[in-house]
Motif scaffolding. Structure first.
Motif, PDB file in Angstrom:
ATOM      1  N   HIS A 285       0.819  -1.223   0.000  1.00  0.00           N
ATOM      2  CA  HIS A 285       0.000   0.000   0.000  1.00  0.00           C
ATOM      3  C   HIS A 285       0.849   1.269   0.000  1.00  0.00           C
ATOM      4  O   HIS A 285       0.360   2.335  -0.327  1.00  0.00           O
ATOM      5  CB  HIS A 285      -1.016  -0.010   1.149  1.00  0.00           C
ATOM      6  CG  HIS A 285      -0.454   0.309   2.493  1.00  0.00           C
ATOM      7  ND1 HIS A 285       0.244  -0.594   3.248  1.00  0.00           N
ATOM      8  CD2 HIS A 285      -0.473   1.449   3.210  1.00  0.00           C
ATOM      9  CE1 HIS A 285       0.606  -0.020   4.384  1.00  0.00           C
ATOM     10  NE2 HIS A 285       0.190   1.219   4.395  1.00  0.00           N
ATOM     11  N   TYR A 286       2.156   1.152   0.312  1.00  0.00           N
ATOM     12  CA  TYR A 286       3.005   2.348   0.228  1.00  0.00           C
ATOM     13  C   TYR A 286       3.059   2.898  -1.197  1.00  0.00           C
ATOM     14  O   TYR A 286       3.185   4.095  -1.406  1.00  0.00           O
ATOM     15  CB  TYR A 286       4.414   2.064   0.775  1.00  0.00           C
ATOM     16  CG  TYR A 286       4.487   2.436   2.232  1.00  0.00           C
ATOM     17  CD1 TYR A 286       3.624   1.824   3.146  1.00  0.00           C
ATOM     18  CD2 TYR A 286       5.348   3.420   2.696  1.00  0.00           C
ATOM     19  CE1 TYR A 286       3.626   2.186   4.469  1.00  0.00           C
ATOM     20  CE2 TYR A 286       5.352   3.784   4.027  1.00  0.00           C
ATOM     21  CZ  TYR A 286       4.495   3.175   4.911  1.00  0.00           C
ATOM     22  OH  TYR A 286       4.489   3.545   6.224  1.00  0.00           O
TER      23      TYR A 286
ATOM     24  N   ARG B 258       4.747   9.815  14.297  1.00  0.00           N
ATOM     25  CA  ARG B 258       4.540   9.076  13.060  1.00  0.00           C
ATOM     26  C   ARG B 258       5.083   9.920  11.930  1.00  0.00           C
ATOM     27  O   ARG B 258       4.588  11.013  11.647  1.00  0.00           O
ATOM     28  CB  ARG B 258       3.044   8.815  12.851  1.00  0.00           C
ATOM     29  CG  ARG B 258       2.702   8.187  11.512  1.00  0.00           C
ATOM     30  CD  ARG B 258       1.232   7.771  11.456  1.00  0.00           C
ATOM     31  NE  ARG B 258       0.912   7.123  10.200  1.00  0.00           N
ATOM     32  CZ  ARG B 258       0.292   7.730   9.187  1.00  0.00           C
ATOM     33  NH1 ARG B 258      -0.069   8.996   9.285  1.00  0.00           N
ATOM     34  NH2 ARG B 258       0.043   7.068   8.075  1.00  0.00           N
TER      35      ARG B 258
ATOM     36  N   GLN C 203       4.779  11.140   4.687  1.00  0.00           N
ATOM     37  CA  GLN C 203       3.583  11.317   5.529  1.00  0.00           C
ATOM     38  C   GLN C 203       4.014  11.627   6.951  1.00  0.00           C
ATOM     39  O   GLN C 203       5.111  11.269   7.334  1.00  0.00           O
ATOM     40  CB  GLN C 203       2.709  10.055   5.496  1.00  0.00           C
ATOM     41  CG  GLN C 203       3.417   8.850   6.120  1.00  0.00           C
ATOM     42  CD  GLN C 203       2.628   7.566   6.034  1.00  0.00           C
ATOM     43  OE1 GLN C 203       1.726   7.433   5.248  1.00  0.00           O
ATOM     44  NE2 GLN C 203       2.978   6.595   6.861  1.00  0.00           N
TER      45      GLN C 203
HETATM   46  C1  BG6 Z   1       1.499  -2.299   7.577  1.00  0.00           C
HETATM   47  C2  BG6 Z   1       2.158  -2.946   8.759  1.00  0.00           C
HETATM   48  O1  BG6 Z   1       1.864  -2.944   6.399  1.00  0.00           O
HETATM   49  O2  BG6 Z   1       1.882  -0.936   7.498  1.00  0.00           O
HETATM   50  C3  BG6 Z   1       1.830  -2.204  10.031  1.00  0.00           C
HETATM   51  O3  BG6 Z   1       1.732  -4.291   8.869  1.00  0.00           O
HETATM   52  C4  BG6 Z   1       2.129  -0.730   9.885  1.00  0.00           C
HETATM   53  O4  BG6 Z   1       2.547  -2.744  11.136  1.00  0.00           O
HETATM   54  C5  BG6 Z   1       1.504  -0.165   8.622  1.00  0.00           C
HETATM   55  O5  BG6 Z   1       1.629  -0.059  11.029  1.00  0.00           O
HETATM   56  C6  BG6 Z   1       1.941   1.258   8.372  1.00  0.00           C
HETATM   57  O6  BG6 Z   1       1.207   1.807   7.316  1.00  0.00           O
HETATM   58  P1  BG6 Z   1       0.958   3.370   7.209  1.00  0.00           P
HETATM   59  O7  BG6 Z   1       0.251   3.536   5.914  1.00  0.00           O
HETATM   60  O8  BG6 Z   1       0.146   3.763   8.390  1.00  0.00           O
HETATM   61  O9  BG6 Z   1       2.309   4.019   7.224  1.00  0.00           O
END
Ligand code: BG6
Length: 482
Positions: free
Chosen positions: A179-180, A336, A370
């Motif tokens: 999803h990144y 974050r 982000q």
């Molecule tokens: C997920 C991991 O693929 O990505 C999680 O399993 C993590 O542990 C998450 O918290 C982070 O995604 P994002 O989009 O919030 O940075």
């Protein structure tokens, strides 16, 4: 054909990802009129819901996750395209029955996207049964399958999974999600690098000292202990997200923005990563565990699972020889933030010597993935009314608000691309396997007698203090800015 209606079948319909991400993303795409006319969404899981029950449940969760864009009227319209079908994806008969049901529902040729949002343990058998039930057959429209991470738990299991999937689906029908890659700012890396002339000439070993890629999370493991303890930070974040960010930062320009050409270039980066051996694991990797991890639910006593890691990787090719790529990620960090820091070299000759005047700091380009999407360029400027003192100044670019819910969620883009048959932002089989071949040796070394120390760190900081010392030992420092 983009105008052909599509059916999006979600396996794992009662799961968390479906209500938290998939349905909100599909609802937004519906509101934006991006989905082809006549698109249907069919949820499948073992629970015995009626269409109405499933719609009502999703209505509540979608309103919760999309407070700014949810309206009852739009939801009602969207629901006319949403169906539920009970089914057990471990049963061959259920797939045959589902196939018949979908044919009836569709009535004519129709593209299909199957989304596997189930337990990864079930991927292999589900895909085999889908193949046997004829669900991969493309005579009445395209048939694509989206597979959530994790894709395997190591190289051997990823290879086995690929081999098994390829018996039912061709590689061009398979969409492995990271999803990144759906994040706007990750796609913006392509624009930054390949739609500008001012960065690319400097984007190499002659001007760049090193690159830092940080994915810091404030959250702790909480209730995910059972899963997380068997995974750890390397499998959960590095094999996929961190290496993806590294590939796009380091790749050569493809001839065209085309799924296979883009992925060819990304794969070349992975081929160039210098394998670690012997003392490399102690010198070039660092692992940590936050204080309190052992008390989380589902975490066994004395667990050595890392919740923080820092790696120093080298990409041995013409562009990057000798430039370290520092990759770092952790849970229970100070904030974050996902950022890529391009640390340029110091000017070759200092006109403004230190002592009387401060040594100028080298330029930095900070790509904020982000949550503060944008980028900053740091440079030296003269302090007015001083003889020749310089200080660090910066250009600051922020993405403008992209709409009522800000930047679109990654799943909107990825679902849309899968519906349109564009796999550029999905991982190819060789890419996933190569990524495991980089991570596996580190996981093995960490499990061996020669494992580097597991540093316990206090939550709310930037990981273990040893991580800063490690950088200082290399005359570098982390960009620890929220
Ligand atoms: C997920 C991991 O693929 O990505 C999680 O399993 C993590 O542990 C998450 O918290 C982070 O995604 P994002 O989009 O919030 O940075």
């Amino acid at each position: 054909d983009n105008d052909m209606p599509s059916t999006i079948v979600i396996f794992g319909a009662s799961g968390d990802l479906t209500s938290r991400k998939l349905i909100p993303a599909l609802f937004r795409l519906f509101q934006k009129k991006r989905l082809p006319e006549g698109t249907r969404i069919v949820g499948v899981s073992r629970s015995d819901f009626s269409d109405e029950q499933w719609r009502n449940q999703l209505g509540e969760t979608t309103e919760k996750f999309l407070p700014a864009s949810f309206t009852a009227e739009d939801w009602k319209q969207f629901c006319q395209h949403v169906y539920y079908r009970p089914g057990d994806i471990t049963k061959a008969d259920d797939f045959v029955a589902l196939g018949k049901h979908l044919d009836e529902l569709e009535g004519a040729a129709c593209d299909r996207v199957y989304y596997l949002s189930t337990s990864p343990r079930l991927y292999e058998s589900a895909i085999t049964l889908m193949g046997q039930a004829g669900l991969a057959d493309e005579s009445a429209g395209s048939r694509r399958v989206i597979i959530e991470k994790p894709f395997g738990t190591d190289l051997a299991s990823a290879e086995a999974l690929n081999q098994s999937i390829h018996k039912s689906f061709h590689e061009n029908q398979i969409y492995r999600i990271d999803h990144y890659l759906g994040k706007e700012t990750v796609q913006n890396l392509f624009a930054l690098r390949f739609a500008n002339t001012i960065f690319e000439p400097l984007w190499n070993r002659n001007y760049i000292d090193h690159v830092q890629i940080t994915v810091a999370e404030e959250v702790v493991i909480g209730r995910r202990g059972g899963y997380y303890d068997t995974s750890g930070i390397l499998r959960d974040m590095f094999q996929n997200h961190l290496l993806q960010l590294m590939m796009i930062t380091a790749m050569e320009a493809p001839a065209r923005y085309d799924a296979n050409l883009v992925r060819d270039e990304k794969v070349k980066v992975l081929h160039s990563v210098r394998p670690m051996s012997g003392s490399d694991f102690a010198c070039n990797t660092l692992r940590g565990q936050y204080q309190g991890y052992l008390q989380e639910d589902g975490v066994p006593a004395g667990s050595q699972t890392a919740t923080f890691a820092a790696l120093k990787l080298y990409i041995d090719n013409w562009r990057w020889k000798g430039v370290p790529f520092y990759l770092r990620s952790g849970k229970a960090m100070s904030c974050r933030t996902t950022q890529i820091v391009i640390q340029f070299r110091s000017p070759p000759h200092l006109l403004f010597p230190s002592g009387k005047m401060r040594t100028p700091e080298a330029n930095q380009l900070v790509i904020q993935v982000q949550p503060a999407e944008g980028l900053q360029m740091y440079f030296q400027s003269k302090v007015p009314d001083t003889e020749m003192k310089t200080r660090t100044s910066h250009f600051d670019f922020r993405f403008q608000d992209a709409g009522p819910d800000g930047m679109p969620d990654a799943y909107q883009r990825l679902l849309m691309d899968a519906v349109n048959g564009d796999a550029s932002l999905f991982a190819r089989s060789d890419e996933v396997e190569l990524a495991w071949s980089i991570i596996d040796p580190i996981i093995n070394a960490w499990g061996s007698a020669a494992a580097p120390d597991l540093h316990v760190y206090e939550p709310g900081l930037w990981g273990p203090t040893e991580s800063s010392e490690w950088m200082q030992g290399q005359k570098r420092s982390w960009f620890d800015v929220c």
